[in-house]
Design a protein around this motif. Structure first.
Motif, PDB file in Angstrom:
ATOM      1  N   GLY A  57       0.787  -1.224   0.000  1.00  0.00           N
ATOM      2  CA  GLY A  57       0.000   0.000   0.000  1.00  0.00           C
ATOM      3  C   GLY A  57       0.817   1.271   0.000  1.00  0.00           C
ATOM      4  O   GLY A  57       0.253   2.374   0.033  1.00  0.00           O
ATOM      5  N   SER A  58       2.143   1.148  -0.069  1.00  0.00           N
ATOM      6  CA  SER A  58       2.990   2.343  -0.023  1.00  0.00           C
ATOM      7  C   SER A  58       3.111   3.028  -1.375  1.00  0.00           C
ATOM      8  O   SER A  58       3.630   4.136  -1.468  1.00  0.00           O
ATOM      9  CB  SER A  58       4.382   1.990   0.500  1.00  0.00           C
ATOM     10  OG  SER A  58       5.032   1.064  -0.359  1.00  0.00           O
ATOM     11  N   GLY A  59       2.647   2.366  -2.445  1.00  0.00           N
ATOM     12  CA  GLY A  59       2.678   2.969  -3.779  1.00  0.00           C
ATOM     13  C   GLY A  59       3.684   2.363  -4.724  1.00  0.00           C
ATOM     14  O   GLY A  59       3.863   2.863  -5.843  1.00  0.00           O
ATOM     15  N   LYS A  60       4.338   1.264  -4.329  1.00  0.00           N
ATOM     16  CA  LYS A  60       5.398   0.686  -5.154  1.00  0.00           C
ATOM     17  C   LYS A  60       4.891   0.229  -6.523  1.00  0.00           C
ATOM     18  O   LYS A  60       5.478   0.550  -7.553  1.00  0.00           O
ATOM     19  CB  LYS A  60       6.049  -0.505  -4.432  1.00  0.00           C
ATOM     20  CG  LYS A  60       6.654  -0.192  -3.084  1.00  0.00           C
ATOM     21  CD  LYS A  60       7.410  -1.365  -2.512  1.00  0.00           C
ATOM     22  CE  LYS A  60       6.617  -2.648  -2.429  1.00  0.00           C
ATOM     23  NZ  LYS A  60       5.425  -2.554  -1.551  1.00  0.00           N
ATOM     24  N   ARG A 227      19.085   1.225  -3.039  1.00  0.00           N
ATOM     25  CA  ARG A 227      17.790   0.832  -2.487  1.00  0.00           C
ATOM     26  C   ARG A 227      16.988   2.090  -2.203  1.00  0.00           C
ATOM     27  O   ARG A 227      17.459   2.999  -1.523  1.00  0.00           O
ATOM     28  CB  ARG A 227      17.963   0.015  -1.208  1.00  0.00           C
ATOM     29  CG  ARG A 227      18.545  -1.367  -1.447  1.00  0.00           C
ATOM     30  CD  ARG A 227      18.755  -2.108  -0.165  1.00  0.00           C
ATOM     31  NE  ARG A 227      19.794  -1.456   0.647  1.00  0.00           N
ATOM     32  CZ  ARG A 227      20.051  -1.767   1.921  1.00  0.00           C
ATOM     33  NH1 ARG A 227      19.328  -2.673   2.537  1.00  0.00           N
ATOM     34  NH2 ARG A 227      21.019  -1.141   2.564  1.00  0.00           N
ATOM     35  N   LEU A 228      15.770   2.144  -2.739  1.00  0.00           N
ATOM     36  CA  LEU A 228      14.861   3.255  -2.512  1.00  0.00           C
ATOM     37  C   LEU A 228      13.704   2.773  -1.643  1.00  0.00           C
ATOM     38  O   LEU A 228      13.192   1.673  -1.862  1.00  0.00           O
ATOM     39  CB  LEU A 228      14.326   3.790  -3.839  1.00  0.00           C
ATOM     40  CG  LEU A 228      15.359   4.126  -4.918  1.00  0.00           C
ATOM     41  CD1 LEU A 228      14.659   4.638  -6.171  1.00  0.00           C
ATOM     42  CD2 LEU A 228      16.365   5.146  -4.416  1.00  0.00           C
ATOM     43  N   PHE A 229      13.314   3.577  -0.684  1.00  0.00           N
ATOM     44  CA  PHE A 229      12.264   3.207   0.250  1.00  0.00           C
ATOM     45  C   PHE A 229      11.035   4.075   0.022  1.00  0.00           C
ATOM     46  O   PHE A 229      11.138   5.299  -0.029  1.00  0.00           O
ATOM     47  CB  PHE A 229      12.762   3.363   1.687  1.00  0.00           C
ATOM     48  CG  PHE A 229      13.882   2.426   2.034  1.00  0.00           C
ATOM     49  CD1 PHE A 229      13.633   1.230   2.683  1.00  0.00           C
ATOM     50  CD2 PHE A 229      15.187   2.736   1.698  1.00  0.00           C
ATOM     51  CE1 PHE A 229      14.665   0.361   2.982  1.00  0.00           C
ATOM     52  CE2 PHE A 229      16.226   1.873   1.999  1.00  0.00           C
ATOM     53  CZ  PHE A 229      15.964   0.680   2.646  1.00  0.00           C
ATOM     54  N   MET A 230       9.885   3.413  -0.111  1.00  0.00           N
ATOM     55  CA  MET A 230       8.635   4.148  -0.296  1.00  0.00           C
ATOM     56  C   MET A 230       7.812   4.106   0.975  1.00  0.00           C
ATOM     57  O   MET A 230       7.699   3.076   1.641  1.00  0.00           O
ATOM     58  CB  MET A 230       7.816   3.578  -1.445  1.00  0.00           C
ATOM     59  CG  MET A 230       8.372   3.896  -2.807  1.00  0.00           C
ATOM     60  SD  MET A 230       7.117   3.910  -4.106  1.00  0.00           S
ATOM     61  CE  MET A 230       6.301   5.469  -3.770  1.00  0.00           C
ATOM     62  N   ASP A 231       7.237   5.246   1.304  1.00  0.00           N
ATOM     63  CA  ASP A 231       6.344   5.358   2.451  1.00  0.00           C
ATOM     64  C   ASP A 231       5.241   6.334   2.100  1.00  0.00           C
ATOM     65  O   ASP A 231       5.512   7.501   1.809  1.00  0.00           O
ATOM     66  CB  ASP A 231       7.123   5.840   3.681  1.00  0.00           C
ATOM     67  CG  ASP A 231       6.246   5.950   4.921  1.00  0.00           C
ATOM     68  OD1 ASP A 231       5.379   5.076   5.104  1.00  0.00           O
ATOM     69  OD2 ASP A 231       6.435   6.911   5.687  1.00  0.00           O
ATOM     70  N   ALA A 232       4.009   5.840   2.092  1.00  0.00           N
ATOM     71  CA  ALA A 232       2.834   6.672   1.820  1.00  0.00           C
ATOM     72  C   ALA A 232       2.989   7.473   0.521  1.00  0.00           C
ATOM     73  O   ALA A 232       2.672   8.655   0.450  1.00  0.00           O
ATOM     74  CB  ALA A 232       2.569   7.612   2.987  1.00  0.00           C
ATOM     75  N   GLY A 233       3.493   6.798  -0.509  1.00  0.00           N
ATOM     76  CA  GLY A 233       3.565   7.421  -1.821  1.00  0.00           C
ATOM     77  C   GLY A 233       4.788   8.259  -2.079  1.00  0.00           C
ATOM     78  O   GLY A 233       4.923   8.852  -3.163  1.00  0.00           O
TER      79      GLY A 233
END
Length: 239
Positions: A57-60, A227-233
């Protein structure tokens, strides 16, 4: 990740396999607005392997679909192999996608009625390359993923790991600038997944094709150059 504009990079477009500038995506049902992507920008160089990690659900996956020209963002621009996709017709977007991007999913999506060879050749046949040339290229990439002895086998005759290798060869056969992989080992057992990890890295190094991999798996992410981290879009961290 960088804030530089496409215009600044246009002198060397071939350096970058894939770029995004201020990508946003939201859904609005009239009562509630859901922001799935929030001003996402990134650059992926040719030959680079980048992993995107984040909770469900983070937008990945939405990001992957936008970068792969499978879905239009609400705002922002995607540039593939130096060519902006903004303003292209759907047919032109499709041609750019077929020429410069490859896709690997959690499920292989192979056509059961075709052999491994013809499954891999299909993207070339679709763009009207000759069947002979398409099959010759398919054989080359099946050999690259270690399946030269399985060219005449159908998907139902292959193991799960072999089917994913065929899917990888299919993604590579057009010699794209970038392969987008969405949980490519998510449907494999641990041993087979580990073999797939090693193969992805090997193919990345040998072919110099860029990879953007969405994954929950820290072992696969650890193989990446970044490494890229997604959080809430949002992309919140890019070590």
């Amino acid at each position: 990740m960088t804030d530089q504009s496409f215009a600044h990079k246009s002198a060397e477009p071939s350096v970058f396999a894939l770029q995004a500038k201020n990508l946003s995506k939201f859904y609005d049902d009239g009562n509630t607005r859901i922001d799935v992507l929030r001003e996402v920008s990134l650059d992926i160089r040719r030959g680079e392997l980048v992993a995107v990690i984040g909770a469900s659900g983070s937008g990945k996956s939405t990001l992957l679909h936008a970068l792969g020209l499978l879905d239009l963002p609400t705002s922002g621009t995607v540039c593939v192999a130096g060519q902006p996709s903004e303003g292209l017709s759907e047919s032109a977007r499709s041609r750019l996608r077929n020429r410069e991007l490859g896709f690997v999913y959690q499920f292989h999506h192979l056509l059961p009625e075709f052999t491994a060879l013809d499954n891999v050749a299909m993207p070339l046949i679709v763009r009207r390359d000759s069947r002979g040339d398409s099959r010759a290229a398919a054989a080359k990439f099946l050999d690259l993923v270690g399946l030269s002895a399985r060219t005449t086998h159908y998907p139902g005759q292959l193991s799960g790991g072999e089917r994913q290798r065929v899917a990888l060869a299919r993604a590579l056969v057009t010699q794209p600038a970038c392969v987008l992989a969405d949980e490519p080992t998510g449907n494999l057992d641990r041993h087979t997944a580990h073999q797939m990890f090693k193969l992805l890295k090997q193919v990345n190094e040998e072919s110099r094709t860029a990879f953007l991999i969405v994954t929950h798996d820290p072992e696969l992410a650890a193989l990446a150059d970044r490494r890229l981290f997604m959080d809430a879009g949002r992309l919140v961290h890019a070590p």
